[in-house]
Design a protein around this motif. Structure first.
Motif, PDB file in Angstrom:
ATOM      1  N   LYS A   6       0.848  -1.189   0.000  1.00 29.95           N
ATOM      2  CA  LYS A   6       0.000   0.000   0.000  1.00 29.95           C
ATOM      3  C   LYS A   6       0.881   1.234   0.000  1.00 29.95           C
ATOM      4  N   THR A   7       0.272   2.354  -0.339  1.00 36.22           N
ATOM      5  CA  THR A   7       0.963   3.636  -0.242  1.00 36.22           C
ATOM      6  C   THR A   7       0.725   4.194   1.150  1.00 36.22           C
ATOM      7  N   TYR A   8       1.821   4.504   1.846  1.00 31.09           N
ATOM      8  CA  TYR A   8       1.732   5.070   3.185  1.00 31.09           C
ATOM      9  C   TYR A   8       2.364   6.458   3.207  1.00 31.09           C
ATOM     10  N   THR A   9       1.690   7.364   3.882  1.00 29.77           N
ATOM     11  CA  THR A   9       2.250   8.670   4.187  1.00 29.77           C
ATOM     12  C   THR A   9       2.812   8.571   5.599  1.00 29.77           C
ATOM     13  N   VAL A  10       4.111   8.813   5.733  1.00 29.18           N
ATOM     14  CA  VAL A  10       4.791   8.697   7.010  1.00 29.18           C
ATOM     15  C   VAL A  10       5.092  10.107   7.515  1.00 29.18           C
ATOM     16  N   SER A  11       4.603  10.427   8.706  1.00 26.65           N
ATOM     17  CA  SER A  11       4.860  11.719   9.336  1.00 26.65           C
ATOM     18  C   SER A  11       5.817  11.507  10.489  1.00 26.65           C
ATOM     19  N   ILE A  12       6.951  12.211  10.445  1.00 26.20           N
ATOM     20  CA  ILE A  12       7.983  12.039  11.465  1.00 26.20           C
ATOM     21  C   ILE A  12       8.228  13.398  12.117  1.00 26.20           C
ATOM     22  N   TYR A  13       7.937  13.487  13.403  1.00 24.90           N
ATOM     23  CA  TYR A  13       8.126  14.722  14.155  1.00 24.90           C
ATOM     24  C   TYR A  13       9.471  14.644  14.874  1.00 24.90           C
ATOM     25  N   THR A  14      10.300  15.678  14.684  1.00 25.90           N
ATOM     26  CA  THR A  14      11.678  15.613  15.153  1.00 25.90           C
ATOM     27  C   THR A  14      12.184  16.944  15.700  1.00 25.90           C
ATOM     28  N   GLU A  15      13.314  16.840  16.370  1.00 20.92           N
ATOM     29  CA  GLU A  15      14.123  18.016  16.639  1.00 20.92           C
ATOM     30  C   GLU A  15      14.829  18.317  15.322  1.00 20.92           C
ATOM     31  N   ASN A  16      15.311  19.538  15.164  1.00 23.56           N
ATOM     32  CA  ASN A  16      15.968  19.911  13.918  1.00 23.56           C
ATOM     33  C   ASN A  16      17.475  19.721  14.049  1.00 23.56           C
ATOM     34  N   ASN A  17      17.946  18.513  13.771  1.00 22.89           N
ATOM     35  CA  ASN A  17      19.365  18.198  13.903  1.00 22.89           C
ATOM     36  C   ASN A  17      19.964  17.780  12.571  1.00 22.89           C
ATOM     37  N   ILE A  18      21.188  18.194  12.365  1.00 25.88           N
ATOM     38  CA  ILE A  18      21.915  17.861  11.134  1.00 25.88           C
ATOM     39  C   ILE A  18      22.166  16.349  11.086  1.00 25.88           C
ATOM     40  N   GLY A  19      21.961  15.761   9.924  1.00 23.37           N
ATOM     41  CA  GLY A  19      22.252  14.354   9.711  1.00 23.37           C
ATOM     42  C   GLY A  19      21.115  13.405  10.022  1.00 23.37           C
ATOM     43  N   LEU A  20      20.055  13.903  10.646  1.00 22.66           N
ATOM     44  CA  LEU A  20      18.949  13.021  11.013  1.00 22.66           C
ATOM     45  C   LEU A  20      18.295  12.415   9.778  1.00 22.66           C
ATOM     46  N   PHE A  21      18.050  13.227   8.765  1.00 23.99           N
ATOM     47  CA  PHE A  21      17.384  12.668   7.584  1.00 23.99           C
ATOM     48  C   PHE A  21      18.236  11.589   6.922  1.00 23.99           C
ATOM     49  N   ASN A  22      19.549  11.733   6.945  1.00 23.24           N
ATOM     50  CA  ASN A  22      20.412  10.682   6.380  1.00 23.24           C
ATOM     51  C   ASN A  22      20.193   9.360   7.104  1.00 23.24           C
ATOM     52  N   ARG A  23      20.075   9.415   8.417  1.00 18.59           N
ATOM     53  CA  ARG A  23      19.860   8.177   9.188  1.00 18.59           C
ATOM     54  C   ARG A  23      18.480   7.597   8.920  1.00 18.59           C
ATOM     55  N   ILE A  24      17.477   8.463   8.779  1.00 20.99           N
ATOM     56  CA  ILE A  24      16.125   7.980   8.477  1.00 20.99           C
ATOM     57  C   ILE A  24      16.087   7.339   7.093  1.00 20.99           C
ATOM     58  N   SER A  25      16.680   8.007   6.106  1.00 14.88           N
ATOM     59  CA  SER A  25      16.650   7.436   4.751  1.00 14.88           C
ATOM     60  C   SER A  25      17.449   6.137   4.677  1.00 14.88           C
ATOM     61  N   ALA A  26      18.485   6.004   5.502  1.00 19.03           N
ATOM     62  CA  ALA A  26      19.267   4.766   5.526  1.00 19.03           C
ATOM     63  C   ALA A  26      18.424   3.586   6.001  1.00 19.03           C
ATOM     64  N   ILE A  27      17.456   3.838   6.872  1.00 18.06           N
ATOM     65  CA  ILE A  27      16.563   2.773   7.339  1.00 18.06           C
ATOM     66  C   ILE A  27      15.811   2.179   6.144  1.00 18.06           C
ATOM     67  N   PHE A  28      15.345   3.032   5.246  1.00 20.92           N
ATOM     68  CA  PHE A  28      14.637   2.563   4.047  1.00 20.92           C
ATOM     69  C   PHE A  28      15.624   1.935   3.062  1.00 20.92           C
ATOM     70  N   GLN A  29      16.781   2.544   2.913  1.00 17.81           N
ATOM     71  CA  GLN A  29      17.779   2.065   1.958  1.00 17.81           C
ATOM     72  C   GLN A  29      18.226   0.645   2.279  1.00 17.81           C
ATOM     73  N   ARG A  30      18.445   0.354   3.563  1.00 12.90           N
ATOM     74  CA  ARG A  30      18.889  -0.989   3.952  1.00 12.90           C
ATOM     75  C   ARG A  30      17.880  -2.057   3.530  1.00 12.90           C
ATOM     76  N   ARG A  31      16.616  -1.690   3.485  1.00  9.22           N
ATOM     77  CA  ARG A  31      15.564  -2.631   3.083  1.00  9.22           C
ATOM     78  C   ARG A  31      15.232  -2.539   1.594  1.00  9.22           C
ATOM     79  N   LYS A  32      15.987  -1.700   0.875  1.00  6.16           N
ATOM     80  CA  LYS A  32      15.775  -1.497  -0.568  1.00  6.16           C
ATOM     81  C   LYS A  32      14.359  -0.988  -0.856  1.00  6.16           C
ATOM     82  N   ILE A  33      13.909  -0.043  -0.028  1.00  2.16           N
ATOM     83  CA  ILE A  33      12.587   0.565  -0.200  1.00  2.16           C
ATOM     84  C   ILE A  33      12.796   1.990  -0.691  1.00  2.16           C
ATOM     85  N   ASN A  34      12.183   2.303  -1.818  1.00  2.00           N
ATOM     86  CA  ASN A  34      12.304   3.626  -2.401  1.00  2.00           C
ATOM     87  C   ASN A  34      11.368   4.608  -1.704  1.00  2.00           C
TER      88      ASN A  34
END
Length: 185
Positions: A6-34
């Motif tokens: 299914k198509t999911y909209t993921v909402s992630i509430y965070t502090e504004n820290n450098i490098g966080l998005f890289n770590r989040i995208s790596a979670i998807f990348q490791r599973r080969k999810i675009n």
């Protein structure tokens, strides 16, 4: 839990820290999810930011990924919702040669029928803005392409849920805790 993609909209509430998005995208990348779409903005609470991602996966996969995202120190809370549970839109800008606006009546019809908006016009080009579902933007793109699109850009999805989310209360508690910790320091 369903094994259907299914198509999911993921909402992630965070502090504004450098490098966080890289770590989040790596979670998807490791599973080969675009990640189909990405958008980031401030949230309804000061100093709390929101990433909105769109992915096509199964619910069990989504649940595991949500857990991994929430384990990131700077992440306050993550949610996911189906298209049926959200109200969402995207925006796109089309830059097109100005003479086409005046010489091609079909361009004017496309603008009118698609409810696109002319943002600016000058001697060399004009810019159209179209907001709506991805399929509506894709249709305008296909209709304009034969005339020549000088530039095109599309935003990521922005979305709100149809039902009330407890995030505002949670975010306010987070903000109060941050202020209390800062006051002690």
């Amino acid at each position: 839990m369903s094994e259907q993609i299914k198509t999911y909209t993921v909402s992630i509430y965070t502090e504004n820290n450098i490098g966080l998005f890289n770590r989040i995208s790596a979670i998807f990348q490791r599973r080969k999810i675009n990640i189909e779409s990405i958008s980031a903005s401030e949230s309804e609470i000061d100093d709390v930011f929101k990433f909105t991602l769109v992915v096509n996966i199964t619910e069990p996969q989504m649940e595991k990924i949500k857990g991994q995202i929430e384990r990131q120190v700077e992440v306050i809370k993550a949610f996911y919702h189906t298209d049926e549970e959200t109200i969402f839109t995207e925006s796109a800008l089309f830059k097109i040669a100005s003479e086409l606006l005046f010489e091609e009546p079909q361009i004017q019809n496309i603008i009118k029928e698609s409810h696109a908006r002319i943002v600016t016009v000058n001697r060399d080009f004009f810019v159209l803005e179209k907001s709506g579902r991805r399929s509506e933007i894709d249709l305008v793109y296909r209709e304009l392409k034969p005339f020549g699109i000088m530039q095109f850009t599309r935003s990521g999805r922005i979305a709100v849920t149809k039902t009330e989310m407890p995030i505002s209360t949670l975010l306010q508690q987070f903000k109060n805790e941050q202020e209390a910790a800062f006051a002690k320091a």
